[in-house]
Design an enzyme around this catalytic site. Structure first.
Site, mmCIF file in Angstrom:
data_model
loop_
_atom_site.group_PDB
_atom_site.id
_atom_site.type_symbol
_atom_site.label_atom_id
_atom_site.label_comp_id
_atom_site.label_asym_id
_atom_site.label_seq_id
_atom_site.Cartn_x
_atom_site.Cartn_y
_atom_site.Cartn_z
ATOM 1 N N HIS A 70 32.354 45.038 38.594
ATOM 2 C CA HIS A 70 31.977 44.619 37.222
ATOM 3 C C HIS A 70 30.996 43.545 37.441
ATOM 4 C CE1 HIS A 70 34.492 40.655 36.833
ATOM 5 N NE2 HIS A 70 35.226 41.433 37.735
ATOM 6 N N ASP A 187 32.926 36.402 41.284
ATOM 7 C CA ASP A 187 33.882 37.393 40.735
ATOM 8 C C ASP A 187 32.835 38.021 39.603
ATOM 9 O OD1 ASP A 187 35.799 38.816 39.374
ATOM 10 O OD2 ASP A 187 37.003 37.243 38.696
ATOM 11 N N GLU A 221 34.996 43.931 31.992
ATOM 12 C CA GLU A 221 36.391 43.703 32.784
ATOM 13 C C GLU A 221 37.170 42.496 32.446
ATOM 14 O OE1 GLU A 221 39.101 42.608 36.034
ATOM 15 O OE2 GLU A 221 37.313 41.563 35.358
ATOM 16 N N GLU A 222 36.403 41.332 32.241
ATOM 17 C CA GLU A 222 37.001 39.789 32.172
ATOM 18 C C GLU A 222 37.641 40.045 30.818
ATOM 19 O OE1 GLU A 222 37.199 37.826 34.297
ATOM 20 O OE2 GLU A 222 35.871 38.055 35.803
ATOM 21 N N ASP A 242 36.783 44.486 43.761
ATOM 22 C CA ASP A 242 36.932 43.210 42.846
ATOM 23 C C ASP A 242 37.552 42.099 44.019
ATOM 24 O OD1 ASP A 242 36.897 41.170 40.590
ATOM 25 O OD2 ASP A 242 37.644 42.756 39.321
ATOM 26 N N HIS A 322 37.943 32.104 39.151
ATOM 27 C CA HIS A 322 37.633 31.712 37.838
ATOM 28 C C HIS A 322 37.381 30.222 37.888
ATOM 29 C CE1 HIS A 322 38.949 35.469 35.522
ATOM 30 N NE2 HIS A 322 38.430 35.743 36.385
#
Length: 349
Positions: A70, A187, A221-222, A242, A322
């Protein structure tokens, strides 16, 4: 052996992290990926939700595979313009407010121009606020300080900033002499870079894949539903690429490929997982098998949406997920080697 490919991956990654793409605002990043693939001779299809699908034909067209990564990232959106001219924000994606405190950012206005700013605590000055170090980092206290001479709500609105404008975070990309790569948005732009380099290699190869293989670059995706649509009907195996989560109690590190046995959505397909492990063992690829307790992927989103698939999850190990993220080039190389081995391997079902 993979030096050229690794440098290609890092070059693509550096480009990608500098293209703002919080979930809901990904068209520029998707356009970059589309140009890259078409330049190497791979045609793409832009899906209605904004994701990108590419296909490489294989010998067997009745049983097909799909790999996904993603391009959407964490970000924010303007929730309110305060009386002092600063911006209240709402989060896009799941992260802690303290992880973005002090970060430079861009406000993306509706006319496509941007205004820079910094994400700060309202109680930022220790010379003024007694609770500067203890005030809670939350939606009430975190705000965007705009780099413009504005002092009130009217002044900020005069700049063309409005509720609903997207906010992206500065990546601060750096590659160290010791092989580490530090940046926000690894990410999952590290995995997108891996898939783009893989597709470039496959497009130039004279060896045909055993199965027709699709590559989905998802863009939601997030926020939980990036890879649950646009899946061709003959796809049997679906592997999400991922990041591997690192922390206390985790096996994943920054130097190997991480293979997920289970995340917050439940176990991944046991047969496919053991196949991926077997490939690592056969090819002497360094790997770690792991469980990510507070995590879900595009593959798990597809399963939840009701697709009848065999699903798996692999990726490079990312420290500080994150937040301010980091990985090592050896993890990128290990993941790339597994992707190469997997795409040329036979299905076990």
């Amino acid at each position: 052996m993979y030096d050229k490919e690794l440098q290609g991956i890092i070059s693509i990654l550096k480009d990608l992290v500098h293209i703002p793409s919080p979930s809901g605002y990904t068209s520029e990043a998707i356009a970059y990926i589309r140009r890259f693939l078409e330049d190497v001779g791979i045609q793409t299809q832009l899906l209605n939700k904004g994701a990108l699908l590419a296909t490489i034909d294989g010998k067997n067209n009745d049983k097909q595979r799909m790999l996904t990564a993603h391009v959407d990232t964490l970000g924010a959106i303007v929730k309110d313009i305060k009386e002092n001219g600063r911006l209240a924000i709402d989060k896009i994606g799941g992260y802690a407010f303290h992880s973005i405190e002090g970060e430079y950012c861009l406000i993306h206005k509706s006319d496509k121009s941007t205004v820079s700013g910094t994400i700060v605590m309202h109680q930022s000055s220790v010379h003024v606020y007694k609770d500067a170090d203890t005030a809670k980092r939350n939606e009430e206290n975190i705000e965007v300080r705009i780099d413009a001479a504005v002092h009130d709500e009217k002044g900020t609105k005069a700049l063309g900033i409005a509720v609903g404008d997207f906010i992206s975070f500065a990546p601060r990309f750096e590659q160290t002499p010791s092989g580490f790569i530090k940046s926000r948005h690894l990410d999952d732009k590290a995995s997108v870079a891996l898939l783009l380099q893989l597709m470039k290699q496959l497009a130039g190869s004279k060896i045909k894949l055993p199965y027709t293989t699709h590559f989905l670059i998802s863009n939601n995706e997030e926020i939980g539903f990036g890879g649950n649509a646009g899946i061709p009907e003959k796809v049997i195996e679906y592997v999400a690429v991922d990041m591997g989560a690192i922390g206390d109690g985790q096996q994943t590190d920054e130097f190997t490929v991480s293979i997920c046995a289970k995340d917050g959505s439940g176990p991944y397909h046991y047969g496919l997982r053991t196949h991926l492990v077997s490939l690592c063992q056969q090819e002497s690829i360094p790997y770690k098998l792991d469980i990510y307790p507070y995590y879900s992927s595009d593959a798990s989103a597809a399963i939840k949406a009701g697709h009848d698939l065999v699903h798996g999850l692999i990726g490079p190990g990312i420290e500080g997920s994150h937040s301010m993220e980091r990985t090592h080039q050896s993890s990128l190389e290990a993941t790339y080697r597994l992707l190469c081995a997997y795409t040329y391997s036979e299905m076990n079902h």
